[in-house]
Design a protein around this motif. Structure first.
Motif, short mmCIF file in Angstrom:
data_model
loop_
_atom_site.label_atom_id
_atom_site.label_comp_id
_atom_site.label_asym_id
_atom_site.label_seq_id
_atom_site.Cartn_x
_atom_site.Cartn_y
_atom_site.Cartn_z
N TRP A 80 -7.43 1.58 -4.71
CA TRP A 80 -6.07 1.40 -4.20
C TRP A 80 -5.42 0.22 -4.90
O TRP A 80 -6.00 -0.86 -4.99
CB TRP A 80 -6.07 1.16 -2.70
CG TRP A 80 -4.70 1.28 -2.14
CD1 TRP A 80 -3.83 0.27 -1.86
CD2 TRP A 80 -3.99 2.50 -1.87
NE1 TRP A 80 -2.63 0.78 -1.41
CE2 TRP A 80 -2.70 2.15 -1.41
CE3 TRP A 80 -4.33 3.84 -1.96
CZ2 TRP A 80 -1.76 3.10 -1.03
CZ3 TRP A 80 -3.39 4.77 -1.60
CH2 TRP A 80 -2.13 4.41 -1.14
N THR A 81 -4.19 0.45 -5.40
CA THR A 81 -3.50 -0.60 -6.16
C THR A 81 -2.10 -0.90 -5.63
O THR A 81 -1.53 -1.94 -5.97
CB THR A 81 -3.38 -0.19 -7.64
OG1 THR A 81 -2.69 1.07 -7.73
CG2 THR A 81 -4.76 -0.07 -8.28
N ILE A 82 -1.51 -0.01 -4.83
CA ILE A 82 -0.14 -0.23 -4.34
C ILE A 82 -0.16 -1.27 -3.23
O ILE A 82 -0.92 -1.15 -2.26
CB ILE A 82 0.47 1.08 -3.83
CG1 ILE A 82 0.41 2.16 -4.91
CG2 ILE A 82 1.92 0.86 -3.40
CD1 ILE A 82 0.86 3.53 -4.44
N ARG A 83 0.69 -2.28 -3.34
CA ARG A 83 0.74 -3.35 -2.35
C ARG A 83 1.84 -3.05 -1.33
O ARG A 83 3.00 -2.85 -1.68
CB ARG A 83 0.99 -4.70 -3.05
CG ARG A 83 -0.12 -5.07 -4.02
CD ARG A 83 0.03 -6.50 -4.50
NE ARG A 83 1.13 -6.65 -5.43
CZ ARG A 83 1.03 -6.55 -6.75
NH1 ARG A 83 -0.15 -6.28 -7.30
NH2 ARG A 83 2.07 -6.72 -7.54
N LEU A 84 1.44 -3.03 -0.06
CA LEU A 84 2.34 -2.63 1.02
C LEU A 84 2.63 -3.79 1.98
O LEU A 84 1.84 -4.72 2.10
CB LEU A 84 1.70 -1.50 1.85
CG LEU A 84 1.20 -0.25 1.13
CD1 LEU A 84 0.49 0.66 2.10
CD2 LEU A 84 2.36 0.49 0.49
N ASN A 85 3.77 -3.68 2.65
CA ASN A 85 4.05 -4.51 3.83
C ASN A 85 3.51 -3.73 5.03
O ASN A 85 4.02 -2.66 5.35
CB ASN A 85 5.55 -4.73 4.03
CG ASN A 85 6.12 -5.72 3.04
OD1 ASN A 85 5.40 -6.40 2.32
ND2 ASN A 85 7.44 -5.81 2.99
N ILE A 86 2.50 -4.26 5.69
CA ILE A 86 1.86 -3.56 6.80
C ILE A 86 2.06 -4.35 8.09
O ILE A 86 1.73 -5.53 8.15
CB ILE A 86 0.35 -3.36 6.55
CG1 ILE A 86 0.13 -2.56 5.26
CG2 ILE A 86 -0.31 -2.65 7.73
CD1 ILE A 86 -1.32 -2.49 4.82
#
Length: 793
Positions: A80-86
């Motif tokens: 996993w490489t996509i950086r999210l606001n969680i």
């Protein structure tokens, strides 16, 4: 069964340990279908009209669910490489919050920005763990006190609007608004939501933002035939236990929605979302197949066979052990003798702490054991003049450290405390107060690692003596050690993160320019997905303007009202229409009166008051006319068309899915498909059905086929005809509503632009050049794709 017996054979591990109902003979009140027991569960009369209806539905659903053959553990692992606001949305005690701190810390290792939204009192606890905190209101101490006084998540119907329960409803309304604010405030717009189910706001926030949702919890919340809902209790009956178990989840959800549905729909109105029908609210999560991860060890409760692929059992969540230097009194007490028994009830607020303290001290004395007693939120031991030499009262102390030094644990049955004790090989005795605590008591007992749970209402020194004695037996210690060894091979937090990533729509999330960023916008002229930062860089360099961008939803949620047949669907729509008309007509009278009162308070002139009253009345009269026209021209025909379309399900035929009606254009598309396929399938079915059935069952099959063909012809042709009006009408109404109800979308857009502005403040020259060249490359690629598609057609 013992843990050894339950786990020795790999095939047997798929079956959860037996969960016996504590008191299956408890009678319900004669005045209603349900009541609340002393341990917080709901008494359910299986002979009532409501439960009979739900059990009939559950019998069909339970049979259908047996087609699943899921693995016990995750099968999908991907980088996993996509950086999210969680945003992690949590309601509960410290024990509910702590596992999600461990989860948040693990998510940060993947570059995600994690915000934990929970009660104000946990601010320092969350921030000291390196996570962002957002206060949602609600005092967990007050909630815990309420749960002990009036146990159970579902109070009886009469008490819903009285005293403490009205206060609880107000707290929930406050928390719903807090959870929404946590999704969009302070230069942060959520790209995904993780939540425990009692936070209630989760699916609605996800729908308003068009983002993925993943639920995680420490107690069963998904329908299964393996064991009943932990909050359900049944009057004895002759119905199959598997069906009863499956039905219990729907019944508990139905009762929950009865108590909170109006609060949730009022709040949804504030978010410009349509109200959820009474029949949809209780089954919403399962209808949408929201991904679910359960935070317990499969060594203790394996994944049931009837849970689908979107549900995982990953193991308990343990945070990294905190650095802890014990106070001198604890260190000296541990060194002064054999390992003590731990007794504590954590965040539980006990009605009579002095009585509980007396029971504990008497049991410890009779057992001739040393004991460490946690004071907890009830402050056990307060005011004692003399403390026995073999007893130590302590304040807050990390269980991860303490349970390494004790021989057994006695506690309230919180999932986190139970997990920590078993992880350290401690036999466990549980004194449940409410919620899932009886369930965990039963699970520990079924594994042989502790005695049957002891409800706090019936606890006395003799019962506690027997429980402590059970825990100190070699058999209990062996069972606890076996569970501990199984748990040592699990990585619950890491597995849960894998589960979260595996259920995300990877291709939908990714920005076309910056692959490590999540898409939030779409270029209006070409289907190019842009992250907040990429879009802002393009705006800052005059390549785009804000008007060139439209909001991009990475995972839209569409909530529909499933229909079963034309009779129930049409009657349900008609009843709803009558209720809407009644509400609208009373508004014609009430609105002017409200304006009159407001004008009197403000001291408005007579003319101004009359104008306000006339305007309010006209507005309500217009809404009344719209309600009448929409019900007769759209809602009732739409429900009837859907009901006729669903008729073939009755005799086992699969019904074609023509897509969702989202707006006017999709409404016409669905109408066209429903008409074309409906007429064709209805006519051809008149001879294909007798032929197909006759091949398998002979003359009797031909007769069955004729009946199916005739019934299918009538229902499909009727749906086709009604649908020509109903589906476009429904789509047009949704398009009008989309334009009229735009406030929330505008707020979200504004917050996304603000976050993009902040992200773009510190970008390097190389980043700017990469975005500009990447956008030009994406434009060229999309144009070439369009040319190739047009030439191929």
């Amino acid at each position: 069964m013992s843990n050894k017996e339950g786990l020795s054979d790999d095939s047997e591990r798929c079956a959860p340990p037996v969960y016996q109902l504590e008191d299956p003979m408890i009678l319900v009140p004669s005045s209603g279908d349900t009541g609340v027991t002393n341990d917080g569960r709901i008494d359910i009369d299986l002979h009532s009209n409501l439960t009979r209806s739900i059990v009939r539905w559950a019998s069909k659903a339970e049979r259908g669910s047996k087609q699943y053959r899921p693995s016990r553990r995750l099968t999908v692992h991907r980088p996993w490489t996509i950086r999210l606001n969680i945003v992690i949305q949590i309601v509960g005690s410290r024990g509910d919050v702590q596992p999600f701190i461990a989860l948040g810390q693990e998510l940060q290792k993947y570059g995600h920005r994690v915000r934990l939204a929970t009660h104000n009192v946990f601010e320092s606890f969350v921030q000291e763990s390196g996570l962002e905190f957002y206060a949602i209101g609600g005092d967990p101490k007050e909630l815990m006190a309420y749960m002990v006084k009036n146990p159970g998540l579902i109070p009886n119907m009469k008490s819903l609007r009285q005293g403490d329960i009205q206060r609880k409803r107000s707290i929930i309304a406050e928390m719903l608004r807090g959870f929404w604010a946590a999704c969009i405030e302070d230069h942060f717009v959520a790209d995904a939501i993780i939540a425990n189910p009692p936070s209630f706001a989760h699916v609605h926030c996800a729908q308003a933002l068009g983002i993925p949702l993943h639920l995680m919890f420490t107690m069963p919340w998904s329908s299964t035939a393996a064991f009943p809902h932990p909050l359900a209790n049944f009057k004895a009956g002759k119905i199959s236990p598997e069906v009863i178990n499956f039905a219990s989840y729907g019944i508990v959800e139905w009762l929950t929605w009865q108590g909170l549905g109006d609060i949730i729909n009022t709040w949804r109105h504030e978010l410009d979302l349509e109200p959820i029908p009474l029949t949809v609210g209780p089954v919403l999560l399962e209808q949408l197949k929201i991904p679910f991860t359960y935070c317990w060890s499969p060594a203790l409760v394996p994944k049931p066979q009837d849970w689908g692929e979107h549900i995982d059992v990953c193991g308990f969540f343990f945070r990294d052990p905190p650095h802890y230097n014990p106070p001198e009194d604890i260190e000296a007490f541990l060194k002064a003798g054999p390992p003590p028994v731990y007794i504590g009830f954590g965040s539980i607020v006990i009605d009579d702490p002095a009585k509980m303290t007396s029971i504990i001290l008497e049991a410890v004395k009779i057992c001739h054991v040393r004991a460490i007693i946690s004071r907890g939120w009830s402050n056990l031991g307060e005011g004692l003049q003399e403390i026995p030499e073999d007893v130590l009262f302590i304040g807050d102390c990390p269980h991860e450290w303490l349970f390494q030094h004790v021989s057994a644990v006695v506690h309230h049955g919180g999932a986190g405390t139970a997990a920590c004790g078993l992880r350290n090989g401690c036999p466990t005795a549980i004194v449940p107060f409410f919620g899932d605590q009886p369930f965990w008591g039963e699970m520990v007992a079924a594994a042989g690692a502790g005695p049957p749970p002891m409800p706090q209402k019936t606890l006395d020194s003799k019962t506690l003596v027997n429980a402590i004695s059970f825990c100190l037996q070699p058999e209990a210690m062996t069972a606890a050690q076996e569970i501990s060894s199984q748990m040592a091979t699990e990585s619950g937090v890491q597995a849960a993160v894998q589960s979260f990533h595996a259920n995300l729509p990877n291709t939908m999330l990714q920005c076309d320019i910056l692959p490590y960023h999540v898409a939030s916008w779409e270029y209006r002229k070409l289907p190019i997905k842009l992250s907040k930062m990429a879009a802002q860089i393009l705006i800052d360099n005059s390549v785009l303007t804000q008007s060139d961008l439209k909001t991009y939803n990475t995972q839209p949620i569409f909530i529909t009202n499933p229909r079963w047949d034309p009779v129930t669907s049409t009657s349900s729509a008609y009843i709803g229409w009558v209720q809407d008309i009644t509400s609208s007509s009373t508004g014609i009278i009430r609105a002017p009166i409200s304006e009159l009162r407001r004008s009197n308070v403000e001291g408005a002139s007579g003319g101004e008051t009359a104008g306000r009253m006339a305007a309010a009345s006209a507005k309500k009269f217009g809404r009344f006319n719209m309600t009448v026209l929409k019900g007769l021209g759209v809602d009732i025909p739409y429900a009837c068309a859907e009901g006729f379309r669903a008729v073939p399900k009755i005799y086992g035929e699969e019904v074609k899915d023509y897509g969702e009606v989202k707006d006017w254009s999709s409404g016409f598309v669905v109408a066209g498909k429903n008409f074309a396929y409906g007429i064709t399938d209805g006519v051809t079915g008149l001879w294909t059905k007798p032929y197909e059935e006759g091949k398998s069952e002979g003359a009797l099959g031909v007769a069955k086929g004729v009946g199916k063909g005739v019934l299918g012809f009538g229902s499909k042709v009727a749906s086709a005809g009604l649908g020509l009006v109903a589906y476009p009408g429904q789509g047009i109404c949704k398009s009008i509503r989309h334009v009229a109800k735009s406030h929330t979308r505008k707020v979200v857009k504004a917050h996304r632009f603000r976050e993009g502005e902040k992200l773009a403040q510190n970008v390097s020259e190389d980043d700017v050049l990469a975005v500009l060249s990447g956008f030009k490359r994406a434009q060229d690629e999309k144009v070439h794709q369009m040319i190739r598609r047009s030439s191929s057609t």
